[in-house]
Design a protein around this motif. Structure first.
Motif, PDB file in Angstrom:
ATOM      1  N   GLY A 188       0.828  -1.190   0.000  1.00 45.09           N
ATOM      2  CA  GLY A 188       0.000   0.000   0.000  1.00 45.09           C
ATOM      3  C   GLY A 188       0.866   1.244   0.000  1.00 45.09           C
ATOM      4  O   GLY A 188       1.975   1.246   0.548  1.00 45.09           O
ATOM      5  N   SER A 199       2.717   0.441   3.318  1.00 45.07           N
ATOM      6  CA  SER A 199       2.238  -0.622   4.212  1.00 45.07           C
ATOM      7  C   SER A 199       2.286  -1.975   3.525  1.00 45.07           C
ATOM      8  O   SER A 199       1.982  -2.100   2.333  1.00 45.07           O
ATOM      9  N   MET A 228       0.905  -3.596  11.124  1.00 44.24           N
ATOM     10  CA  MET A 228      -0.492  -3.993  11.101  1.00 44.24           C
ATOM     11  C   MET A 228      -0.669  -5.302  11.850  1.00 44.24           C
ATOM     12  O   MET A 228       0.280  -6.076  12.015  1.00 44.24           O
ATOM     13  N   ARG A 232      -0.444  -7.935   4.833  1.00 43.96           N
ATOM     14  CA  ARG A 232      -1.327  -7.696   3.682  1.00 43.96           C
ATOM     15  C   ARG A 232      -0.528  -7.339   2.434  1.00 43.96           C
ATOM     16  O   ARG A 232       0.539  -6.729   2.519  1.00 43.96           O
ATOM     17  N   HIS A 235      -3.858  -4.686  -1.057  1.00 49.03           N
ATOM     18  CA  HIS A 235      -4.919  -4.217  -0.169  1.00 49.03           C
ATOM     19  C   HIS A 235      -5.211  -2.745  -0.435  1.00 49.03           C
ATOM     20  O   HIS A 235      -4.447  -2.042  -1.103  1.00 49.03           O
ATOM     21  N   PHE A 237      -5.322   1.037   0.857  1.00 44.28           N
ATOM     22  CA  PHE A 237      -4.558   1.809   1.839  1.00 44.28           C
ATOM     23  C   PHE A 237      -4.913   3.271   1.623  1.00 44.28           C
ATOM     24  O   PHE A 237      -4.506   3.888   0.639  1.00 44.28           O
ATOM     25  N   ALA A 246      -6.088   0.286   6.393  1.00 42.90           N
ATOM     26  CA  ALA A 246      -5.661  -0.885   5.625  1.00 42.90           C
ATOM     27  C   ALA A 246      -6.866  -1.799   5.468  1.00 42.90           C
ATOM     28  O   ALA A 246      -7.451  -2.244   6.463  1.00 42.90           O
TER      29      ALA A 246
END
Length: 472
Positions: A188, A199, A228, A232, A235, A237, A246
């Protein structure tokens, strides 16, 4: 230009918010010219302070604000001179460069004789804290693209593969590099002001991560924040009101329906309402406190369960709603603008056949040049015309800046403004770099301090922090 200062003063005196908002916008965009206008010294002290205290002034140097103060004082010295101490308190002196400090110091000592200057050794964080932060005009806006690049490829052998960030300065139309991260695929990527966030994602060995990284354009450094709760990739974000979200995605072979939010102030993750079903590979955007997940797959790609719809999350109510979509879209890019969402390119369904659970999609999707517009309620609006993309790219790297959509294709930028009949190609291509370009994955806009200010924000040095002016 001739009337907005008077209109602002009237609106400010009567606290007329609608008029004040419009006049403020015009003043912040044209402050340097307006501060030299004959009407500027006619403003009373409280009105001048309300303008000078604004973060939104589009000034590239705090010296402009200092000159505005001097213009106001010198125009009516009999009544304004006694207020110089108060007004200089609105000048963010720690943001002055060493050359600008010399100008101010010489000017103050010549004008006021026995003025006393206070100095302090400050680093970047100290300058921002003491001054109250940068003005809007002290930033440049960049399009930052997240892409995969190869460094040190010799004889066809990849020695290092990293996630790189290439920035396009929209003011100067020049290209810059941002320090890379370790290799992450399908992570992300978003920005909030002058900070980038990355992320999750997948490593070269196939492992999926839950990491959250932050890049601060003021310091030029990456830091790792709390991870997190669920690793992931692919995903959603998104950011909304000082929180990062998220949403869904995949973890290994599993498609996720879980979602969580990260509080930027508390620096902690919390679970939020789960999605109605597991979904990944969707386009996503934030619009007026709502998060939109558009299309994607609600199962593994090989199982062929396309999501023909839009999921809308209300951040205030912590509730998901569903809106049907007449077609499939996959790996598109969504850009919020004009009270709606522009969905750019990606993959769409060509066949009229509908898949059933357990079947494999065969020749149902292909890259598309087409784009479409979603209203705030999630329905497709055919009243808004969007020209087809001039070139196919998967996934499209698209951002919004100054009411235009910019699409990065390789090292080229195309832009389009609603109402125009076609896309326009930028004249500036990305420069050759020390790395070999592979693919662009995503893009965001980022506020980056102007180069003249970067040394002040990244090194400790002597700063002018206060001025005491003796009575004349």
């Amino acid at each position: 230009m001739d009337s907005c200062l008077g209109i602002y003063a009237l609106a400010y005196a009567h606290n007329h918010q609608a008029l004040l908002r419009v006049a403020t916008h015009h003043i912040t965009l044209n402050f340097e010219s307006l501060s030299e206008h004959d009407a500027f010294p006619e403003l009373d002290l409280s009105t001048v302070i309300s303008i000078l205290s604004s973060d939104k002034l589009l000034v590239s140097s705090e010296l402009t604000v200092y000159h505005a103060v001097q213009h106001w004082v010198r125009s009516q010295p009999a009544t304004h001179f006694s207020l110089i101490k108060t007004l200089l308190g609105q000048v963010r002196l720690p943001l002055l460069t060493s050359e600008e400090i010399m100008t101010v110091q010489k000017d103050i000592l010549a004008e006021y004789g026995h003025a006393h200057l206070q100095w302090e050794q400050l680093d970047g964080a100290g300058r921002l804290l003491r001054s109250g932060g940068l003005r809007h005009g002290m930033y440049d806006d960049w399009i930052v693209s997240l892409g995969l690049f190869v460094s040190n490829m010799q004889g066809g052998v990849v020695e290092r593969l990293k996630t790189h960030f290439l920035g396009f300065n929209l003011q100067t139309e020049s290209w810059e590099e941002i320090p890379p991260l370790m290799y992450l695929d399908s992570s992300g990527f978003l920005s909030v002001g002058h900070k980038l966030y990355v992320s999750g994602g997948q490593r070269l060995n196939g492992s999926v991560l839950g990491n959250l990284h932050e890049f601060d354009a003021l310091t030029g450094q990456w830091v790792q924040l709390p991870s997190m709760s669920v690793p992931r990739r692919e995903h959603g974000f998104l950011a909304c009101k000082q929180k990062l979200y998220a949403l869904g995605g995949r973890s290994g072979r599993s498609v996720l329906d879980s979602a969580e939010s990260f509080d930027l102030v508390r620096e902690s993750w919390s679970p939020i309402a789960s999605l109605p079903f597991a979904v990944s590979h969707f386009a996503s955007a934030t619009l007026k406190n709502q998060l939109y997940l558009i299309g994607g797959f609600s199962h593994t790609r090989s199982s062929g369960l396309a999501h023909r719809g839009i999921l809308i999350y209300d951040t205030g109510l912590n509730v998901w709603n569903q809106v049907p979509l007449a077609f499939q879209c996959y790996k598109s890019t969504a850009v919020a603008m004009n009270n709606g969402i522009f969905v750019i390119g990606g993959l769409v369904e060509e066949s009229s056949c509908r898949e059933t659970p357990g079947t494999v999609i065969r020749a149902l999707i292909s890259g598309t040049h087409k784009c479409f517009f979603l209203s705030k309620d999630g329905t497709v609006s055919h009243d808004v015309f969007i020209p087809e993309l001039p070139i196919l790219v998967l996934p499209p790297c698209a951002v919004q800046w100054q009411r235009r959509i910019h699409v990065l294709v390789g090292n080229t930028i195309y832009q389009w403004k609603p109402g125009e009949r076609s896309w326009t190609r930028s004249r500036k291509n990305a420069p050759s770099t020390r790395v070999t370009f592979l693919t662009v994955i995503n893009g965001v806009t980022l506020r980056v301090p102007k180069k003249t200010l970067q040394p002040l924000l990244r090194e400790a040095s002597a700063a002018l922090t206060a001025v005491w002016v003796a009575d004349k």
